[in-house]
Design a protein around this motif. Structure first.
Motif, short mmCIF file in Angstrom:
data_model
loop_
_atom_site.label_atom_id
_atom_site.label_comp_id
_atom_site.label_asym_id
_atom_site.label_seq_id
_atom_site.Cartn_x
_atom_site.Cartn_y
_atom_site.Cartn_z
N TYR A 189 4.99 4.88 -8.67
CA TYR A 189 6.17 5.52 -8.05
C TYR A 189 7.23 5.84 -9.09
CZ TYR A 189 7.51 0.53 -7.77
OH TYR A 189 7.75 -0.79 -8.04
N LEU A 194 10.41 8.08 -7.96
CA LEU A 194 10.69 7.69 -6.57
C LEU A 194 10.82 6.17 -6.47
CD1 LEU A 194 7.97 9.88 -4.79
CD2 LEU A 194 10.40 10.41 -4.99
N THR A 195 11.47 5.72 -5.40
CA THR A 195 11.46 4.30 -5.11
C THR A 195 10.10 3.96 -4.49
OG1 THR A 195 12.28 4.54 -2.84
CG2 THR A 195 13.94 4.38 -4.60
N LYS A 196 9.80 2.68 -4.41
CA LYS A 196 8.53 2.27 -3.84
C LYS A 196 8.41 2.72 -2.39
CE LYS A 196 5.56 -1.78 -3.25
NZ LYS A 196 5.41 -3.24 -3.48
N GLN A 198 9.98 5.27 -0.91
CA GLN A 198 9.83 6.73 -0.87
C GLN A 198 8.40 7.14 -1.20
OE1 GLN A 198 12.87 7.71 -3.74
NE2 GLN A 198 14.34 8.32 -2.15
N PHE A 199 7.83 6.48 -2.18
CA PHE A 199 6.46 6.81 -2.56
C PHE A 199 5.48 6.46 -1.45
CE2 PHE A 199 2.35 6.00 -4.59
CZ PHE A 199 2.19 7.17 -5.31
N ASN A 200 5.69 5.31 -0.81
CA ASN A 200 4.81 4.91 0.30
C ASN A 200 4.88 5.90 1.44
OD1 ASN A 200 3.89 2.63 -1.03
ND2 ASN A 200 5.42 1.27 -0.12
N GLN A 202 5.43 9.10 1.11
CA GLN A 202 4.64 10.26 0.67
C GLN A 202 3.15 9.98 0.79
OE1 GLN A 202 6.03 13.25 -0.19
NE2 GLN A 202 7.91 12.24 0.46
#
Length: 226
Positions: A189, A194-196, A198-200, A202
């Protein structure tokens, strides 16, 4: 009968001589690249041997190295990240899918074949670069090898495991590789800024897309435009 034997012996001698020239020059195996030239490499997270004369071009980051085979116009980018499976799921949206699976030295590899237009110009008339991506995910980190074959390369870059690019370069490389656990492996991430969480989010969209809900990407684009 004696003359026939002499002729047969002479023919055999000629054939042996011709085969000797073929194997000495590497004609059957691509000529210059198989003249016995190999290049060992070693990083904190991976080591092995390239086929051909390959030079290190960039090692400014300890988690990413770039090597170049100038003679065959091939670039190798080697990197590590904590979750390479997630990265390949993102590449799935760009059409990189259905990998070949191989195992060498106890390492399971996913091998992807794709193409890209040089300069990211979709209107370019140039031939595309051929790219082979080799990905292996271990318990604590993932490993990636990008083989980028220039459009002007003389290497047969057939996009499957039967072409010269794979049989002559990729497979020997994978067979030689030792993977190692290393320190300070980057988080996937972070690589995307991205933050963790935010990435999750996505990745959840990617999973929905792969499951058949192709409208999620359009919905995301519309939400971003508001």
């Amino acid at each position: 009968m004696e003359n026939k034997n002499i002729i047969i012996i002479a023919v055999v001698v000629v054939i042996i001589a011709i085969l000797g020239v073929i194997f000495a020059t590497g004609i059957l195996n691509g000529g210059e690249k198989t003249a016995g030239v190999t290049t060992p490499f070693k990083t904190e997270f991976m080591e092995g041997t390239f086929a051909g004369n390959v030079s290190l071009e960039n090692n400014s980051e300890k988690v990413m190295y770039s090597y170049e085979d100038k003679e065959n116009k091939i670039t190798y980018n080697i990197s590590t990240v904590d979750d390479s499976d997630a990265l390949m799921n993102i590449y799935y949206l760009q059409g990189v899918k259905n990998p070949e699976k191989r195992s060498f030295n106890g390492n399971d590899w996913n091998i992807y074949f794709t193409q890209a237009v040089q300069g990211n110009d979709s209107n370019s008339s140039d031939k595309p670069m051929n790219i082979i991506i080799c990905q292996s995910q271990g318990e604590k980190q993932g490993y990636l090898i990008y083989m980028i074959i220039d459009a002007k390369s003389k290497v047969n870059a057939t996009l499957n495991t039967y072409g010269e690019s794979y049989t002559g370069f990729v497979e020997p490389l994978l067979k030689s590789i030792t993977l190692k656990e290393s320190k300070n492996v980057p988080k996937i991430y972070d690589e995307f800024g991205l933050t963790k969480d935010q990435f999750n989010q996505q990745m959840d969209l990617v999973k929905q897309y792969k499951a058949g809900n192709t409208s999620v990407l359009q919905q995301q684009q519309e939400a971003a435009a508001e």
